[in-house]
Scaffold this motif. Structure first.
Motif, mmCIF file in Angstrom:
data_model
loop_
_atom_site.group_PDB
_atom_site.id
_atom_site.type_symbol
_atom_site.label_atom_id
_atom_site.label_comp_id
_atom_site.label_asym_id
_atom_site.label_seq_id
_atom_site.Cartn_x
_atom_site.Cartn_y
_atom_site.Cartn_z
ATOM 1 N N THR A 223 0.850 -1.183 0.000
ATOM 2 C CA THR A 223 0.000 0.000 0.000
ATOM 3 C C THR A 223 0.887 1.235 0.000
ATOM 4 N N GLY A 224 0.287 2.417 0.121
ATOM 5 C CA GLY A 224 1.048 3.650 0.127
ATOM 6 C C GLY A 224 1.335 4.138 1.532
ATOM 7 N N THR A 225 2.277 5.058 1.639
ATOM 8 C CA THR A 225 2.645 5.576 2.955
ATOM 9 C C THR A 225 1.512 6.392 3.585
ATOM 10 N N THR A 226 0.639 6.985 2.747
ATOM 11 C CA THR A 226 -0.482 7.744 3.295
ATOM 12 C C THR A 226 -1.413 6.834 4.084
ATOM 13 N N VAL A 227 -1.662 5.660 3.563
ATOM 14 C CA VAL A 227 -2.517 4.686 4.257
ATOM 15 C C VAL A 227 -1.856 4.251 5.557
ATOM 16 N N ILE A 228 -0.557 4.010 5.509
ATOM 17 C CA ILE A 228 0.162 3.599 6.721
ATOM 18 C C ILE A 228 0.146 4.728 7.748
ATOM 19 N N ALA A 229 0.338 5.960 7.310
ATOM 20 C CA ALA A 229 0.321 7.097 8.226
ATOM 21 C C ALA A 229 -1.048 7.270 8.872
ATOM 22 N N GLY A 230 -2.105 6.851 8.168
ATOM 23 C CA GLY A 230 -3.452 6.963 8.725
ATOM 24 C C GLY A 230 -3.631 6.192 10.014
ATOM 25 N N ALA A 231 -2.871 5.108 10.183
ATOM 26 C CA ALA A 231 -2.968 4.333 11.421
ATOM 27 C C ALA A 231 -2.492 5.160 12.612
ATOM 28 N N LEU A 232 -1.455 5.971 12.415
ATOM 29 C CA LEU A 232 -0.982 6.837 13.493
ATOM 30 C C LEU A 232 -2.007 7.919 13.808
ATOM 31 N N THR A 233 -2.678 8.438 12.789
ATOM 32 C CA THR A 233 -3.745 9.415 13.023
ATOM 33 C C THR A 233 -4.864 8.800 13.853
ATOM 34 N N LEU B 158 2.447 -3.836 20.823
ATOM 35 C CA LEU B 158 3.658 -3.774 19.989
ATOM 36 C C LEU B 158 3.999 -5.148 19.429
ATOM 37 N N LEU B 159 3.876 -6.175 20.257
ATOM 38 C CA LEU B 159 4.113 -7.537 19.772
ATOM 39 C C LEU B 159 3.124 -7.894 18.669
ATOM 40 N N ALA B 160 1.860 -7.486 18.850
ATOM 41 C CA ALA B 160 0.865 -7.750 17.808
ATOM 42 C C ALA B 160 1.194 -6.982 16.529
ATOM 43 N N TRP B 161 1.703 -5.754 16.692
ATOM 44 C CA TRP B 161 2.079 -4.943 15.519
ATOM 45 C C TRP B 161 3.129 -5.654 14.683
ATOM 46 N N SER B 162 4.063 -6.316 15.319
ATOM 47 C CA SER B 162 5.131 -6.994 14.570
ATOM 48 C C SER B 162 4.610 -8.139 13.716
ATOM 49 N N ARG B 163 3.339 -8.545 13.963
ATOM 50 C CA ARG B 163 2.788 -9.685 13.232
ATOM 51 C C ARG B 163 1.674 -9.294 12.268
ATOM 52 N N VAL B 164 1.386 -7.983 12.102
ATOM 53 C CA VAL B 164 0.267 -7.605 11.241
ATOM 54 C C VAL B 164 0.588 -7.913 9.778
ATOM 55 N N LEU C 266 -6.291 -3.595 8.004
ATOM 56 C CA LEU C 266 -7.260 -3.596 9.094
ATOM 57 C C LEU C 266 -6.587 -3.932 10.416
ATOM 58 N N ALA C 267 -5.733 -4.943 10.419
ATOM 59 C CA ALA C 267 -5.036 -5.329 11.652
ATOM 60 C C ALA C 267 -4.137 -4.189 12.140
ATOM 61 N N LEU C 268 -3.461 -3.514 11.218
ATOM 62 C CA LEU C 268 -2.602 -2.389 11.593
ATOM 63 C C LEU C 268 -3.410 -1.288 12.269
ATOM 64 N N TYR C 269 -4.564 -0.956 11.691
ATOM 65 C CA TYR C 269 -5.387 0.110 12.253
ATOM 66 C C TYR C 269 -5.955 -0.283 13.615
ATOM 67 N N LEU C 270 -6.359 -1.536 13.765
ATOM 68 C CA LEU C 270 -6.889 -1.984 15.051
ATOM 69 C C LEU C 270 -5.812 -1.939 16.137
ATOM 70 N N VAL C 271 -4.613 -2.397 15.796
ATOM 71 C CA VAL C 271 -3.516 -2.391 16.770
ATOM 72 C C VAL C 271 -3.187 -0.972 17.188
ATOM 73 N N TRP C 272 -3.115 -0.067 16.233
ATOM 74 C CA TRP C 272 -2.712 1.298 16.571
ATOM 75 C C TRP C 272 -3.830 2.093 17.228
ATOM 76 N N THR C 273 -5.070 1.714 17.001
ATOM 77 C CA THR C 273 -6.152 2.311 17.787
ATOM 78 C C THR C 273 -6.003 1.914 19.245
#
Length: 433
Positions: free
Chosen positions: A58-68, A105-111, A115-122
């Motif tokens: 995917t693009g970096t904008t989508v990845i950055a959205g998880a931090l938002t 953080l451990l879950a993040w390493s396995r995404v 959807l999983a990335l956004y759930l973890v970062w929420t």
């Protein structure tokens, strides 16, 4: 009109009742935990943008959205977290938040999906509301009175180096081990420092005044007496919060710090791109922007020194004026190397100011009884501004074709912040007349 300061009482030494030495141990612990917390749960994310985008296709904008999403989740949790801190203290909340953040953080390493990335970062966003500045400041505010500014400064000065430590460290880890393994190393660092550090936190003992005002016969702390104490404390907190939210000065503070947060967030994200647009090399732009972290510490030191001679609101407003002038001058002088550096220095001085000024002003104005609740209420619009300001700046840049209006808008926000703080001073003056 009567001033809305809540009553405060301390022992002669100035700190809250209890052993001041333990208060300084807590300050040392929180200095370490907030540094690691910000480094791992916020700043490091920038290093993972590109490798995660590649791995997740995917693009970096989508990845950055998880931090938002994480920042917005933190805003949503701010008020209930503040209420918990006022009612129950910080030890269980901060320790639990550290454990939860480590597991996430451990879950993040396995995404493997967006959807999983956004759930973890929420989830990480909710955890950060429990462990970063807002919670740490509530602890410090409760433990200290006369040396409160020094204690707050100690925490923020150390944590001000979080980006300087964890950005290069994360870059090294990603380059050597890959992004998934790098996250595991960061999770181990986070667990090793924040969990035991937050276990050291304990609630400040009740002030002497509360002991003197306790009804006769309650010294033994029977269950009914303890319940009465809690009911009385809850009633006092509700009174302070109710009075504060009706105070025009409280909302002037909200305007001031929302404007400042929006300006700082926009500068932090877009300064490198703007300096590049002015004709500088990406390396020079990055190195110059890197001064912001160091200067945030300088600004905190300067503000603390100024507060000893002027009110916190006036000293902070002065810093915002300096920041506004530097931002306004950047389009005029920023094409030269020296001009770009000097303007960045001026902008950077205001970077850490609101972080240390806001808790000091809130505690001085409303006391410590409901500090965490009042701080949590303010944290909601502040955090939303932090999340959305960079997106707004990007939209203005795309609409106008360059960063000129973005930078002048940042200067305008700093002026608004300064004016709002001076309004607080006028409100105080009229209330005392």
């Amino acid at each position: 009109m009567t001033h809305l300061h809540a009553p405060r009482a301390t022992r002669a030494g100035g700190e809250a009742t209890g052993v001041p030495t333990y208060g300084w141990l807590i300050v040392a612990a929180l200095s370490a935990t907030t540094t690691v917390g910000y480094g791992v749960l916020y700043y490091a994310y920038a290093v993972f943008l590109t490798p995660m985008a590649t791995a997740l296709h995917t693009g970096t904008t989508v990845i950055a959205g998880a931090l938002t999403c994480s920042i917005l989740a933190s805003a949503a949790a701010a008020v209930p977290v503040g209420r918990w801190l006022d009612r129950h203290g910080a030890r269980a909340l901060m320790t639990g938040g550290s454990i939860a953040a480590t597991l996430l953080l451990l879950a993040w390493s396995r995404v493997h999906t967006i959807l999983a990335l956004y759930l973890v970062w929420t989830g990480i966003g909710v955890a950060t509301a429990c462990v970063l500045y807002e919670a740490a400041f509530a602890v410090v505010i409760a433990w200290f009175r006369e040396r409160r500014g020094t204690a707050l400064l100690a925490v923020t000065v150390v944590a001000g180096f979080a980006s300087s430590i964890f950005l290069p460290l994360t870059g090294h880890l990603v380059g050597r081990y890959g992004w998934r393994s790098a996250i595991l190393v960061l999770a181990a660092i986070h667990a090793a420092i924040t969990i035991p550090g937050h276990l050291l936190v304990r609630r400040a003992p009740r002030p002497v005044a509360d002991e003197r005002q306790a009804p006769p016969g309650t010294a033994g702390k029977t269950p009914s007496a303890a319940g009465a104490d809690r009911s009385r404390d809850d009633g006092e907190r509700r009174r302070v919060v109710s009075a504060a939210v009706r105070d025009p000065g409280y909302w002037a503070l909200a305007v001031a710090f929302v404007a400042s947060n929006a300006a700082v967030a926009a500068v932090g994200v877009h300064l490198v791109a703007y300096l590049t647009e002015l004709g500088h090399t990406p390396q020079f732009a990055a190195n110059t922007a890197g001064l912001l972290g160091i200067l945030s510490v300088t600004g905190r030191l300067a503000t603390t020194a100024t507060i000893r001679r002027a009110s916190p609101a006036t000293a902070t407003a002065a810093m915002f004026v300096v920041q506004a002038g530097a931002a306004a001058c950047l389009p005029l002088v920023g094409r030269g190397n020296l001009g770009a550096v000097l303007a960045t220095l001026g902008v950077g001085l205001g970077f850490g100011v609101s972080t240390i000024a806001r808790p000091a002003i809130l505690a001085d104005r409303y006391g410590t009884t409901a500090y965490a609740t009042l701080s949590g209420i303010l944290a909601v619009p502040l955090t939303v501004a932090k999340a959305l300001a960079p997106l707004g700046a990007a939209a203005i840049r795309d609409a106008t074709g360059d960063y000129l209006w973005v930078v002048e808008g940042i200067a305008g926000l700093c002026v608004v912040a300064a004016a709002a703080l001076l309004t607080v001073r006028r409100v105080d003056g009229s209330s005392e007349a």
